[in-house]
Design a protein around this motif. Structure first.
Motif, PDB file in Angstrom:
ATOM      1  N   GLY A 144       0.806  -1.214   0.000  1.00  0.00           N
ATOM      2  CA  GLY A 144       0.000   0.000   0.000  1.00  0.00           C
ATOM      3  C   GLY A 144       0.841   1.266   0.000  1.00  0.00           C
ATOM      4  N   SER A 145       2.147   1.126   0.031  1.00  0.00           N
ATOM      5  CA  SER A 145       3.042   2.275   0.013  1.00  0.00           C
ATOM      6  C   SER A 145       3.265   2.736  -1.424  1.00  0.00           C
ATOM      7  N   ASP A 175       2.440  -2.657   8.904  1.00  0.00           N
ATOM      8  CA  ASP A 175       2.723  -3.610   7.827  1.00  0.00           C
ATOM      9  C   ASP A 175       3.178  -4.909   8.481  1.00  0.00           C
ATOM     10  N   PRO A 176       2.390  -5.985   8.366  1.00  0.00           N
ATOM     11  CA  PRO A 176       2.742  -7.234   9.036  1.00  0.00           C
ATOM     12  C   PRO A 176       3.848  -8.029   8.346  1.00  0.00           C
ATOM     13  N   GLY A 177       4.219  -7.652   7.138  1.00  0.00           N
ATOM     14  CA  GLY A 177       5.212  -8.439   6.422  1.00  0.00           C
ATOM     15  C   GLY A 177       4.563  -9.612   5.702  1.00  0.00           C
ATOM     16  N   PHE A 178       5.382 -10.373   5.021  1.00  0.00           N
ATOM     17  CA  PHE A 178       4.915 -11.453   4.148  1.00  0.00           C
ATOM     18  C   PHE A 178       4.781 -12.745   4.944  1.00  0.00           C
ATOM     19  N   THR A 179       3.636 -12.885   5.631  1.00  0.00           N
ATOM     20  CA  THR A 179       3.346 -14.034   6.478  1.00  0.00           C
ATOM     21  C   THR A 179       2.471 -15.018   5.708  1.00  0.00           C
ATOM     22  N   ALA A 180       2.766 -16.287   5.844  1.00  0.00           N
ATOM     23  CA  ALA A 180       2.034 -17.345   5.139  1.00  0.00           C
ATOM     24  C   ALA A 180       0.615 -17.463   5.692  1.00  0.00           C
ATOM     25  N   PHE A 232       2.930   4.972   9.711  1.00  0.00           N
ATOM     26  CA  PHE A 232       2.904   3.681   9.028  1.00  0.00           C
ATOM     27  C   PHE A 232       4.199   2.972   9.412  1.00  0.00           C
ATOM     28  N   PHE A 233       4.091   1.802  10.055  1.00  0.00           N
ATOM     29  CA  PHE A 233       5.250   1.140  10.623  1.00  0.00           C
ATOM     30  C   PHE A 233       5.279  -0.349  10.297  1.00  0.00           C
ATOM     31  N   ASP A 234       6.496  -0.895  10.294  1.00  0.00           N
ATOM     32  CA  ASP A 234       6.680  -2.341  10.277  1.00  0.00           C
ATOM     33  C   ASP A 234       7.630  -2.668  11.414  1.00  0.00           C
ATOM     34  N   GLU A 235       8.130  -3.883  11.479  1.00  0.00           N
ATOM     35  CA  GLU A 235       8.980  -4.282  12.582  1.00  0.00           C
ATOM     36  C   GLU A 235      10.290  -3.504  12.657  1.00  0.00           C
ATOM     37  N   ASP A 236      10.678  -2.876  11.535  1.00  0.00           N
ATOM     38  CA  ASP A 236      11.932  -2.115  11.495  1.00  0.00           C
ATOM     39  C   ASP A 236      11.740  -0.618  11.729  1.00  0.00           C
ATOM     40  N   GLY A 237      10.502  -0.168  11.797  1.00  0.00           N
ATOM     41  CA  GLY A 237      10.260   1.254  12.015  1.00  0.00           C
ATOM     42  C   GLY A 237       9.306   1.831  10.980  1.00  0.00           C
ATOM     43  N   VAL A 238       9.566   3.063  10.579  1.00  0.00           N
ATOM     44  CA  VAL A 238       8.684   3.797   9.684  1.00  0.00           C
ATOM     45  C   VAL A 238       8.720   3.198   8.265  1.00  0.00           C
ATOM     46  N   VAL A 239       7.540   3.036   7.693  1.00  0.00           N
ATOM     47  CA  VAL A 239       7.390   2.616   6.296  1.00  0.00           C
ATOM     48  C   VAL A 239       7.028   3.876   5.508  1.00  0.00           C
ATOM     49  N   PRO A 240       7.661   4.112   4.367  1.00  0.00           N
ATOM     50  CA  PRO A 240       7.318   5.323   3.601  1.00  0.00           C
ATOM     51  C   PRO A 240       5.927   5.217   2.999  1.00  0.00           C
ATOM     52  N   TRP A 241       5.268   6.368   2.922  1.00  0.00           N
ATOM     53  CA  TRP A 241       3.930   6.396   2.350  1.00  0.00           C
ATOM     54  C   TRP A 241       4.006   6.115   0.870  1.00  0.00           C
TER      55      TRP A 241
END
Length: 183
Positions: A79-80, A128-133, A174-183
């Motif tokens: 979605g970014s 952002d949960p990442g690519f989880t099965a 907007f965040f993931d496990e590493d921090g800020v996700v760009p819009w």
């Protein structure tokens, strides 16, 4: 949905945390963007955007009764707009018109509600949960659901962290496990 707010109010009087985890990918979304039909777009938005909005709107009065309400909207790196525009992005080939744009809309909803709620104790962010099965990707994700459930890393990390932010925590991000996700 009509009974959930009544039950929450009856049992707890308020709602402290709302996690919106709505996400579908329709089969028709796996076409080139110009070939996706309106029904696929509508079906995806009904769940991924309108569902998130409806639940949030319905439960917002109960969140406003909390001294530290938190809303976490599960989004996606897909979605970014920044990442989708980067040809070197790990998922640059995943150009799913309905899904990607619906998660972009969830991000916009997050930003706009954060602005509206800025003078309240409520914090709202996208994760952002990442690519989880999971079902959504036919279990092709590189993270297992078990790994994803661990709140110290992976899928749940960003969501748990955002759901338990301190009073001075961010809102409208907007965040993931590493921090800020760009819009």
């Amino acid at each position: 949905m009509v009974q959930a707010p009544k039950q929450i109010e009856s049992e707890f009087g308020k709602l402290d945390i709302l996690v919106n985890n709505a996400g579908i990918i329709s089969g028709g979304d796996r076409l080139l963007p110009s070939q996706v039909n309106i029904e696929t777009l509508q079906h995806t938005y009904d769940t991924n955007v309108f569902g998130v909005f409806a639940v949030t709107k319905t439960l917002l009065p109960l969140l406003k009764k909390s001294t530290a309400g938190r809303i976490v909207n599960l989004s996606s790196g897909l979605g970014s707009l920044t990442l989708n525009s980067d040809p070197n992005y790990d998922f640059a080939d995943f150009k799913l018109l309905a899904y990607n744009s619906s998660k972009t809309a969830v991000n916009a909803l997050t930003v706009l509600l954060a602005a509206e709620l800025k003078d309240t104790p409520i914090k709202i962010n996208a994760a952002d949960p990442g690519f989880t099965a999971t079902d959504i990707n036919q279990y092709q994700g590189y993270r297992t659901v078990e790994q994803g459930a661990i709140p110290t890393g992976g899928y749940a990390y960003a969501a748990v962290k955002l759901a338990t932010l301190p009073d001075d925590g961010s809102s409208g991000g907007f965040f993931d496990e590493d921090g800020v996700v760009p819009w």
